[in-house]
Each structure stands twice: as structure tokens, then as C-alpha cells.
Motif scaffolding. Sequence first.
Motif, PDB file in Angstrom:
ATOM      1  N   ILE A 102       8.305  97.925 105.714  1.00 34.95           N
ATOM      2  CA  ILE A 102       8.626  98.605 107.127  1.00 34.95           C
ATOM      3  C   ILE A 102       9.911  99.133 107.078  1.00 34.95           C
ATOM      4  N   ASP A 103      10.114 100.397 107.531  1.00 37.81           N
ATOM      5  CA  ASP A 103      11.320 101.132 107.531  1.00 37.81           C
ATOM      6  C   ASP A 103      12.424 100.653 107.993  1.00 37.81           C
ATOM      7  N   GLY A 104      13.543 100.494 107.668  1.00 35.20           N
ATOM      8  CA  GLY A 104      14.371 100.098 108.475  1.00 35.20           C
ATOM      9  C   GLY A 104      14.824  98.622 108.313  1.00 35.20           C
ATOM     10  N   VAL A 105      13.511  97.766 107.784  1.00 38.76           N
ATOM     11  CA  VAL A 105      13.630  96.457 107.580  1.00 38.76           C
ATOM     12  C   VAL A 105      13.756  96.077 106.429  1.00 38.76           C
ATOM     13  N   GLY A 106      12.658  96.381 105.432  1.00 36.15           N
ATOM     14  CA  GLY A 106      12.611  95.922 104.314  1.00 36.15           C
ATOM     15  C   GLY A 106      11.226  96.087 103.567  1.00 36.15           C
ATOM     16  N   THR A 107      11.000  95.491 102.490  1.00 35.88           N
ATOM     17  CA  THR A 107       9.903  95.667 101.423  1.00 35.88           C
ATOM     18  C   THR A 107       9.403  94.111 101.182  1.00 35.88           C
ATOM     19  N   LEU A 108       7.905  93.778 100.742  1.00 41.08           N
ATOM     20  CA  LEU A 108       7.467  92.736 100.237  1.00 41.08           C
ATOM     21  C   LEU A 108       6.630  92.971  99.299  1.00 41.08           C
ATOM     22  N   GLN A 109       6.402  92.336  98.214  1.00 37.17           N
ATOM     23  CA  GLN A 109       5.363  92.557  97.277  1.00 37.17           C
ATOM     24  C   GLN A 109       5.046  91.151  96.748  1.00 37.17           C
ATOM     25  N   VAL A 110       3.552  90.977  96.801  1.00 34.09           N
ATOM     26  CA  VAL A 110       2.845  89.885  96.579  1.00 34.09           C
ATOM     27  C   VAL A 110       1.900  90.120  95.462  1.00 34.09           C
ATOM     28  N   GLN A 111       1.706  89.326  94.489  1.00 34.21           N
ATOM     29  CA  GLN A 111       0.448  89.558  93.519  1.00 34.21           C
ATOM     30  C   GLN A 111      -0.377  88.075  94.030  1.00 34.21           C
ATOM     31  N   VAL A 112      -1.627  88.292  94.113  1.00 39.11           N
ATOM     32  CA  VAL A 112      -2.778  87.354  94.501  1.00 39.11           C
ATOM     33  C   VAL A 112      -2.859  86.703  93.046  1.00 39.11           C
ATOM     34  N   VAL A 113      -2.830  85.484  92.741  1.00 39.78           N
ATOM     35  CA  VAL A 113      -3.237  84.880  91.574  1.00 39.78           C
ATOM     36  C   VAL A 113      -4.278  83.781  91.714  1.00 39.78           C
ATOM     37  N   GLN A 114      -4.932  83.363  90.757  1.00 38.06           N
ATOM     38  CA  GLN A 114      -6.097  82.484  90.615  1.00 38.06           C
ATOM     39  C   GLN A 114      -5.594  81.137  91.439  1.00 38.06           C
ATOM     40  N   GLY A 115      -6.424  80.434  92.456  1.00 34.24           N
ATOM     41  CA  GLY A 115      -6.000  79.443  92.726  1.00 34.24           C
ATOM     42  C   GLY A 115      -6.299  78.335  91.825  1.00 34.24           C
TER      43      GLY A 115
ATOM     44  N   GLU B   8       0.509  78.932 101.893  1.00 36.27           N
ATOM     45  CA  GLU B   8       0.980  80.179 101.575  1.00 36.27           C
ATOM     46  C   GLU B   8       0.167  81.361 102.274  1.00 36.27           C
ATOM     47  N   SER B   9      -0.215  80.999 103.532  1.00 34.58           N
ATOM     48  CA  SER B   9      -0.874  81.846 104.401  1.00 34.58           C
ATOM     49  C   SER B   9      -0.008  83.067 104.911  1.00 34.58           C
ATOM     50  N   ALA B  10       1.382  82.846 104.803  1.00 35.28           N
ATOM     51  CA  ALA B  10       2.624  83.693 105.699  1.00 35.28           C
ATOM     52  C   ALA B  10       3.492  84.054 104.593  1.00 35.28           C
ATOM     53  N   PRO B  11       2.978  84.972 103.758  1.00 34.19           N
ATOM     54  CA  PRO B  11       4.144  85.705 102.703  1.00 34.19           C
ATOM     55  C   PRO B  11       5.173  86.257 103.457  1.00 34.19           C
ATOM     56  N   ILE B  12       6.411  86.334 103.116  1.00 30.43           N
ATOM     57  CA  ILE B  12       7.428  87.044 104.013  1.00 30.43           C
ATOM     58  C   ILE B  12       8.674  87.539 103.125  1.00 30.43           C
ATOM     59  N   GLY B  13       9.056  88.541 103.265  1.00 29.15           N
ATOM     60  CA  GLY B  13      10.068  89.141 102.589  1.00 29.15           C
ATOM     61  C   GLY B  13      11.321  88.533 103.234  1.00 29.15           C
ATOM     62  N   PRO B  14      12.828  88.877 102.836  1.00 34.62           N
ATOM     63  CA  PRO B  14      13.814  88.344 103.276  1.00 34.62           C
ATOM     64  C   PRO B  14      14.053  88.853 104.794  1.00 34.62           C
ATOM     65  N   ILE B  15      14.714  87.984 105.628  1.00 34.13           N
ATOM     66  CA  ILE B  15      14.929  88.508 107.012  1.00 34.13           C
ATOM     67  C   ILE B  15      16.221  88.975 107.103  1.00 34.13           C
TER      68      ILE B  15
ATOM     69  N   ARG C 185       3.944  85.138  94.370  1.00 32.21           N
ATOM     70  CA  ARG C 185       2.802  84.913  93.676  1.00 32.21           C
ATOM     71  C   ARG C 185       1.930  83.902  94.691  1.00 32.21           C
ATOM     72  N   MET C 186       0.869  84.480  95.377  1.00 31.24           N
ATOM     73  CA  MET C 186       0.213  83.777  96.292  1.00 31.24           C
ATOM     74  C   MET C 186      -1.116  83.228  95.784  1.00 31.24           C
ATOM     75  N   HIS C 187      -1.427  81.980  95.580  1.00 36.27           N
ATOM     76  CA  HIS C 187      -2.685  81.548  95.109  1.00 36.27           C
ATOM     77  C   HIS C 187      -3.805  81.823  96.014  1.00 36.27           C
ATOM     78  N   TYR C 188      -4.791  82.413  95.238  1.00 37.53           N
ATOM     79  CA  TYR C 188      -6.014  82.766  96.124  1.00 37.53           C
ATOM     80  C   TYR C 188      -6.463  81.194  96.460  1.00 37.53           C
ATOM     81  N   PRO C 189      -6.600  81.047  98.133  1.00 40.88           N
ATOM     82  CA  PRO C 189      -6.757  79.741  98.451  1.00 40.88           C
ATOM     83  C   PRO C 189      -8.396  79.517  98.340  1.00 40.88           C
ATOM     84  N   SER C 190      -8.652  78.117  98.686  1.00 40.55           N
ATOM     85  CA  SER C 190      -9.924  77.413  98.494  1.00 40.55           C
ATOM     86  C   SER C 190     -10.780  77.753  99.737  1.00 40.55           C
TER      87      SER C 190
END
Length: 235
Positions: free
Chosen positions: A222-235, A140-147, A71-76
Motif C-alpha cells: 500500500i503506497d505510503g504505508v508499507g509492504t508485506l510478503q508471505v509464503q504459504v507453506v504446507q500445514g 494465522e488468518s491475519a498476516p500483517i506488516g509493521p504498523i 510463513r503462513m501454514h496452509y490451514p486444515s
Amino acid sequence: MSFVVTPPAPAAVPVAGGAPGAQFPVHRIYCVGRNYVEHAKEMGFTGREPPFFFMKPADAVLPVAEGMVGRMHYPSLTKDLHHEVELVVAIGQGGRNITAADAMKHVWGYAVGLDMTRRDLQGEAKKQGRPWCIGKGFDESAPIGPIRPAAQCQVGPDTAIVLDVNGAKCQASTIGKLIWSIPEIIEHVSAAWTLAPGDLIFTGTPEGVAAVVAGDTLSARIDGVGTLQVQVVQG
């Protein structure tokens, strides 16, 4: 050691394919600008310009565990928040003036990341000739999935990098279309800064960057690396 205030918790990202609960500590975040040809064109530039870099604070990471929706908050301050999907390189061995030939020895692993951008603030700062940290280095400007450890990844020229927004494909390319390759990026970054274990390098985004709003769901892979899913929510 005695601190006069309580230090913040260290920034860290979950590790995939390792011991349960394993975390990758984040030291610095380096980002490569305009590193795909078509993205450079959509930003008004052409050709293989010398690589340039900007940084985000370590605690700008928004770690998202495997299979979860962040959950990424929409920034100010912005009305124009853009998505940029990127391959993230995690550094496991530091060094300075690393040659491209030796660069891959320093890579610990890879992840899927998003370089979220307050495009209107970035654009205004550019017009005024001012630094544009405010457009790139916010909370929260750098959402990232597992390394994932490099030995468990398959990253090559044909590796697909894709981002969907609400199920519609917005960005799609391959890692082979990077203007500056991963070894070249590490060579250039380590000439300017001493790389350290825990550093993350966001390697650039393909074409198709666009605005998102609260309620949008971003699904990256990214194939062979992983996935990432993020929802933008009200800040």
C-alpha cells in the motif's frame, strides 16, 4: 494477580519508523465485509449496502517484520484458501459512538494486512445460515506488516493497494474506492463496540480475490504505508 495456568503471550505487531523493537499490542481485530464495489460484485452483491463486520481473534495475527518473508501454514479443513489484501487501521485512542468527523483522532497508524479466508468453509456456513467464524478466524488468518504511525503515512483517495501472487498482479485498486471510508467505518464500529487502544480494523479488500496453494508467495503493498510478503507453506 495469580493465574491458575500460564497465560499466553500477548499478540503484538512490530512498529515501523519508531524505536527499535517497538511493538503494537493487539486487543481486537474487526473486519469490514464487501467494502469495495467491484469485490462486492464478484461476491454477488451490488450497491452501497449498510456496513457489516466480523471479527478475528487477536492471536490470529501473523506479524511479519519489515523486509522479511512471513510463513503462513496452509490451514486444515480447507481446499480453497483465498487471499484478500487490506489496509489495516490501528486504533490508538478508544471510545464509543465516535463521529466520523472525530474519527481520525483515534487512528494511531496503518499497516498492510491479508484477510485469509477458507472460502469453502465460509460458503458452506452461509448456505446453512450459520456463523462463518471457521472461514475467517483461524490460526494465522491475519498476516500483517509493521504498523507505521499515521503521521508518517500518506493515505488518500489515490493511494494504491496491490497484491501479487508469484509475481503476477491479482488485486489492484485505490483506497478512494472504499464504499465506506475510514472515518465512516470507525463511526459504525464504535456504535456497536467500544473501541480500545490496540484494536485493528481491516477495512475491506478490492476485487481479484482468488485461491492460493502451498508454495505460493504473496507480495502486498500500500503506497505510503508499507509492504508485506508471505509464503504459504504446507500445514
